[in-house]
Write a protein that holds these residues in place. Structure first.
Motif, PDB file in Angstrom:
ATOM      1  N   GLU A  90       0.683  -1.082   0.043  1.00 49.01           N
ATOM      2  CA  GLU A  90       0.139  -0.029   0.153  1.00 49.01           C
ATOM      3  C   GLU A  90       0.702   1.195   0.056  1.00 49.01           C
ATOM      4  OE1 GLU A  90       0.802  -1.180   4.316  1.00 49.01           O
ATOM      5  OE2 GLU A  90       0.163  -2.133   2.295  1.00 49.01           O
ATOM      6  N   ASP A  91       2.088   1.240   0.447  1.00 49.65           N
ATOM      7  CA  ASP A  91       3.166   2.302   0.293  1.00 49.65           C
ATOM      8  C   ASP A  91       3.362   2.492  -1.165  1.00 49.65           C
ATOM      9  OD1 ASP A  91       2.817   2.538   2.864  1.00 49.65           O
ATOM     10  OD2 ASP A  91       4.962   1.414   3.435  1.00 49.65           O
ATOM     11  N   ILE A  92       3.441   1.540  -2.045  1.00 53.83           N
ATOM     12  CA  ILE A  92       3.648   1.613  -3.257  1.00 53.83           C
ATOM     13  C   ILE A  92       2.455   2.036  -4.277  1.00 53.83           C
ATOM     14  CG2 ILE A  92       4.998   0.490  -5.292  1.00 53.83           C
ATOM     15  CD1 ILE A  92       6.798   0.766  -2.914  1.00 53.83           C
ATOM     16  N   LEU A  93       1.370   1.292  -4.211  1.00 60.67           N
ATOM     17  CA  LEU A  93       0.192   1.532  -5.095  1.00 60.67           C
ATOM     18  C   LEU A  93      -1.041   1.420  -4.159  1.00 60.67           C
ATOM     19  CD1 LEU A  93       1.206  -0.147  -8.345  1.00 60.67           C
ATOM     20  CD2 LEU A  93       1.073   2.274  -8.144  1.00 60.67           C
ATOM     21  N   ALA A  94      -1.999   2.136  -4.325  1.00 57.24           N
ATOM     22  CA  ALA A  94      -3.140   2.099  -3.450  1.00 57.24           C
ATOM     23  C   ALA A  94      -3.891   0.785  -3.848  1.00 57.24           C
ATOM     24  CB  ALA A  94      -4.090   3.407  -3.301  1.00 57.24           C
ATOM     25  N   PRO A  95      -4.263  -0.079  -2.880  1.00 55.75           N
ATOM     26  CA  PRO A  95      -5.159  -1.164  -3.220  1.00 55.75           C
ATOM     27  C   PRO A  95      -6.489  -0.906  -3.645  1.00 55.75           C
ATOM     28  CG  PRO A  95      -3.825  -1.803  -1.355  1.00 55.75           C
ATOM     29  CD  PRO A  95      -3.598  -0.314  -1.688  1.00 55.75           C
ATOM     30  N   GLY A  96      -7.167  -1.080  -4.647  1.00 52.60           N
ATOM     31  CA  GLY A  96      -8.417  -1.008  -5.175  1.00 52.60           C
ATOM     32  C   GLY A  96      -8.609   0.118  -5.916  1.00 52.60           C
ATOM     33  N   ARG A  97      -7.582   1.078  -6.038  1.00 49.35           N
ATOM     34  CA  ARG A  97      -7.510   2.338  -6.872  1.00 49.35           C
ATOM     35  C   ARG A  97      -6.467   2.319  -7.924  1.00 49.35           C
ATOM     36  NH1 ARG A  97      -5.742   7.511  -6.369  1.00 49.35           N
ATOM     37  NH2 ARG A  97      -4.810   7.008  -4.284  1.00 49.35           N
ATOM     38  N   GLU A  98      -5.259   2.023  -7.398  1.00 46.30           N
ATOM     39  CA  GLU A  98      -4.242   1.739  -8.275  1.00 46.30           C
ATOM     40  C   GLU A  98      -3.682   0.524  -8.529  1.00 46.30           C
ATOM     41  OE1 GLU A  98      -2.398   6.134  -6.715  1.00 46.30           O
ATOM     42  OE2 GLU A  98      -1.590   4.139  -5.916  1.00 46.30           O
ATOM     43  N   ILE A  99      -3.955  -0.342  -7.908  1.00 48.78           N
ATOM     44  CA  ILE A  99      -3.790  -1.867  -8.046  1.00 48.78           C
ATOM     45  C   ILE A  99      -4.679  -2.867  -7.464  1.00 48.78           C
ATOM     46  CG2 ILE A  99      -2.348  -2.077  -5.846  1.00 48.78           C
ATOM     47  CD1 ILE A  99      -0.244  -3.794  -7.427  1.00 48.78           C
ATOM     48  N   LEU A 100      -4.944  -3.912  -7.999  1.00 47.94           N
ATOM     49  CA  LEU A 100      -5.864  -4.768  -7.484  1.00 47.94           C
ATOM     50  C   LEU A 100      -4.953  -6.042  -6.578  1.00 47.94           C
ATOM     51  CD1 LEU A 100      -8.591  -5.321 -10.143  1.00 47.94           C
ATOM     52  CD2 LEU A 100      -8.694  -3.892  -8.157  1.00 47.94           C
ATOM     53  N   LEU A 101      -5.471  -6.667  -5.563  1.00 46.70           N
ATOM     54  CA  LEU A 101      -4.810  -7.438  -4.754  1.00 46.70           C
ATOM     55  C   LEU A 101      -5.752  -8.817  -4.882  1.00 46.70           C
ATOM     56  CD1 LEU A 101      -3.729  -5.584  -1.577  1.00 46.70           C
ATOM     57  CD2 LEU A 101      -2.766  -5.743  -3.964  1.00 46.70           C
ATOM     58  N   ALA A 102      -5.003  -9.991  -4.927  1.00 41.67           N
ATOM     59  CA  ALA A 102      -5.726 -11.509  -4.787  1.00 41.67           C
ATOM     60  C   ALA A 102      -4.892 -12.262  -4.166  1.00 41.67           C
ATOM     61  CB  ALA A 102      -5.893 -11.572  -6.317  1.00 41.67           C
ATOM     62  N   THR A 103      -5.791 -13.229  -3.490  1.00 41.14           N
ATOM     63  CA  THR A 103      -4.854 -14.385  -2.904  1.00 41.14           C
ATOM     64  C   THR A 103      -5.518 -15.620  -3.267  1.00 41.14           C
ATOM     65  OG1 THR A 103      -6.683 -14.223  -0.823  1.00 41.14           O
ATOM     66  CG2 THR A 103      -4.605 -12.754  -0.703  1.00 41.14           C
ATOM     67  N   SER A 104      -6.685 -15.520  -4.166  1.00 40.30           N
ATOM     68  CA  SER A 104      -7.356 -16.876  -4.602  1.00 40.30           C
ATOM     69  C   SER A 104      -7.700 -16.778  -5.894  1.00 40.30           C
ATOM     70  CB  SER A 104      -8.527 -17.047  -3.643  1.00 40.30           C
ATOM     71  OG  SER A 104      -9.766 -16.075  -3.969  1.00 40.30           O
ATOM     72  N   SER A 105      -7.943 -18.308  -6.559  1.00 34.82           N
ATOM     73  CA  SER A 105      -8.355 -18.271  -7.852  1.00 34.82           C
ATOM     74  C   SER A 105      -9.669 -17.414  -7.972  1.00 34.82           C
ATOM     75  CB  SER A 105      -8.434 -19.566  -8.096  1.00 34.82           C
ATOM     76  OG  SER A 105      -7.099 -20.146  -8.111  1.00 34.82           O
ATOM     77  N   ASP A 106     -10.613 -17.528  -6.856  1.00 34.86           N
ATOM     78  CA  ASP A 106     -11.778 -16.971  -7.018  1.00 34.86           C
ATOM     79  C   ASP A 106     -11.947 -15.523  -7.233  1.00 34.86           C
ATOM     80  OD1 ASP A 106     -13.269 -19.363  -6.748  1.00 34.86           O
ATOM     81  OD2 ASP A 106     -13.527 -19.354  -4.603  1.00 34.86           O
ATOM     82  N   GLN A 107     -10.725 -14.736  -6.478  1.00 35.38           N
ATOM     83  CA  GLN A 107     -10.688 -13.400  -6.840  1.00 35.38           C
ATOM     84  C   GLN A 107     -10.359 -12.886  -8.135  1.00 35.38           C
ATOM     85  OE1 GLN A 107      -8.199 -13.168  -3.309  1.00 35.38           O
ATOM     86  NE2 GLN A 107      -9.754 -11.991  -2.178  1.00 35.38           N
ATOM     87  N   VAL A 108      -9.507 -13.770  -8.718  1.00 32.30           N
ATOM     88  CA  VAL A 108      -9.035 -13.264 -10.102  1.00 32.30           C
ATOM     89  C   VAL A 108     -10.166 -13.604 -11.079  1.00 32.30           C
ATOM     90  CG1 VAL A 108      -7.333 -13.863 -11.858  1.00 32.30           C
ATOM     91  CG2 VAL A 108      -6.550 -13.844  -9.618  1.00 32.30           C
ATOM     92  N   VAL A 109     -10.844 -14.678 -10.987  1.00 32.32           N
ATOM     93  CA  VAL A 109     -11.890 -15.055 -11.741  1.00 32.32           C
ATOM     94  C   VAL A 109     -12.952 -13.991 -11.750  1.00 32.32           C
ATOM     95  CG1 VAL A 109     -13.837 -16.646 -12.035  1.00 32.32           C
ATOM     96  CG2 VAL A 109     -11.511 -17.823 -11.801  1.00 32.32           C
ATOM     97  N   ALA A 110     -13.093 -13.301 -10.523  1.00 34.24           N
ATOM     98  CA  ALA A 110     -14.112 -12.134 -10.378  1.00 34.24           C
ATOM     99  C   ALA A 110     -13.619 -11.136 -10.831  1.00 34.24           C
ATOM    100  CB  ALA A 110     -14.372 -12.037  -8.860  1.00 34.24           C
ATOM    101  N   ILE A 111     -12.437 -10.854 -10.663  1.00 37.60           N
ATOM    102  CA  ILE A 111     -11.700  -9.662 -11.515  1.00 37.60           C
ATOM    103  C   ILE A 111     -12.063  -9.720 -12.981  1.00 37.60           C
ATOM    104  CG2 ILE A 111      -9.961  -8.555 -12.008  1.00 37.60           C
ATOM    105  CD1 ILE A 111      -8.795  -9.124  -9.149  1.00 37.60           C
TER     106      ILE A 111
END
Length: 372
Positions: free
Chosen positions: A295-316
């Motif tokens: 979050e000090d590099i790029l703002a999650p949700g606004r400047e970058i998307l974060l994912a920990t699971s296959s489900d999250q990537v599929v949703a994106i």
């Protein structure tokens, strides 16, 4: 431009070849910007077969002197060059780096620095007694430890290993070399990176499994050294190598690109990959694994998307909002241009070296120490 030119010698893994390593692109961006600030740089590179021939994509840079040596003993030819430099920087993963570092600390009359582009990996190696390219007793002898990793790791380097000054010097990007391009989208999700056993499970989870679940979408993995026994889904394209000159085209053809971080770097946090900066400079939206300090590099949700699971990537990738990728990509590019360009890093490097010069050489050479 600066008021006083510095003569700097860098002994790094590679400047001439980007094949299978991120060091070359990191050095190229940083040192080109450093030279643009009025300084003089000579890069000494070990001449090894795997970075020569067709894999050598920058044999004669216009902005610095590049010299090759075959063995540590050959550095004797460059002894005066090292001795006369205002600063000498030794990089991580330099072959026979411990021997190289001892020579540099012995010969240099200016300040010395270690530039660790692999800090968490380095510290994990030292913890298990692996001194492939640096040894604990060398660290106090470098006037400044330039670390790919920031955060609490800097205090650890000073406290546990005796560095007189550990400073964060993240990777960066040359925006002129990584511009946004208008290209047809060939892939919905791309990944650019050399095979690593500790990254592979994350790549499996965040790209390969989503590719299986989304057979109507297109994916690509570019990079060398992937084992032949990996079963790639039919909708995953493979390239052995994409040279730096072709990175902007690669990113421009990607609706999203994936950032996967090595396990030691996830554990340490504050370890942004050069690929993160390059993709963002190209305004390509990044899906990244999660680690402290991102979050000090790029703002999650606004400047970058974060994912920990296959489900999250599929949703994106299944999101019907067609404007979202462009919004994230443009926001990321604006952040990178403001804080993470090669010029920003060159300014930081200059300040760290001048700070070390003001302190004076921290440790005597081995020859001087023996004479006491």
């Amino acid at each position: 431009m600066t008021t006083r030119k510095m003569k700097v010698v860098v002994l790094g893994l590679s400047l001439s070849s980007s094949w299978g390593n991120g060091h070359a692109t990191t050095y190229r961006a940083l040192l080109k910007a450093f030279v643009a600030r009025g300084h003089e740089v000579t890069f000494l590179e070990r001449d090894v077969p795997w970075y020569s021939g067709p894999h050598r994509d920058l044999a004669d840079p216009a902005w610095c002197r590049l010299l090759f040596y075959r063995e540590v003993a050959d550095l004797e030819r460059h002894r005066e060059l090292i001795a006369d430099a205002d600063a000498v920087i030794v990089g991580s993963y330099v072959p026979n780096g411990v021997a190289v570092g001892r020579l540099v600390q012995d010969w240099a009359r200016g300040v010395t620095a270690f530039y660790d582009i692999d800090t968490p990996v380095t510290l994990a190696k030292l913890a298990r007694g692996d001194t492939e390219y640096i040894a604990p007793d060398l660290i106090p002898g470098y006037d400044v430890y330039l670390s790919f990793t920031g955060g609490p790791t800097l205090d650890l380097i000073e406290r546990r290993y005796g560095s007189p000054a550990a400073r964060a010097l993240y990777c960066s990007v040359d925006p002129a070399s990584y511009p946004p391009l208008e290209r047809e989208r060939r892939w919905d999700l791309s990944y650019l990176g050399t095979y690593s056993p500790d990254r592979q499970p994350v790549l499996e989870r965040l790209l390969i499994e989503p590719a299986r679940r989304l057979p109507h979408l297109r994916f690509v993995v570019a990079g060398p050294q992937y084992p032949d026994d990996i079963v790639w889904p039919d909708n995953v394209e493979r390239f052995q190598h994409v040279g730096p000159v072709d990175h902007p085209e690669f990113y421009a053809a990607s609706r999203y690109t994936l950032n996967v971080t090595r396990a030691d770097m996830v554990a340490a946090g504050w370890s942004p990959s050069v690929r993160l900066f390059e993709a963002a400079s190209c305004a390509t939206p990044v899906i990244s694994d999660v680690w402290s300090g991102i979050e000090d590099i790029l703002a999650p949700g606004r400047e970058i998307l974060l994912a920990t699971s296959s489900d999250q990537v599929v949703a994106i990738l299944s999101d019907a909002d067609g404007t979202r990728p462009a919004r994230i990509g443009q926001a990321a590019r604006a952040r990178i241009l403001g804080a993470h360009t090669a010029d920003c890093r060159a300014t930081e490097l200059e300040s760290y070296l001048r700070e070390a010069m003001q302190r004076g050489r921290h440790a005597p050479s081995r020859r001087e120490a023996m004479a006491v």
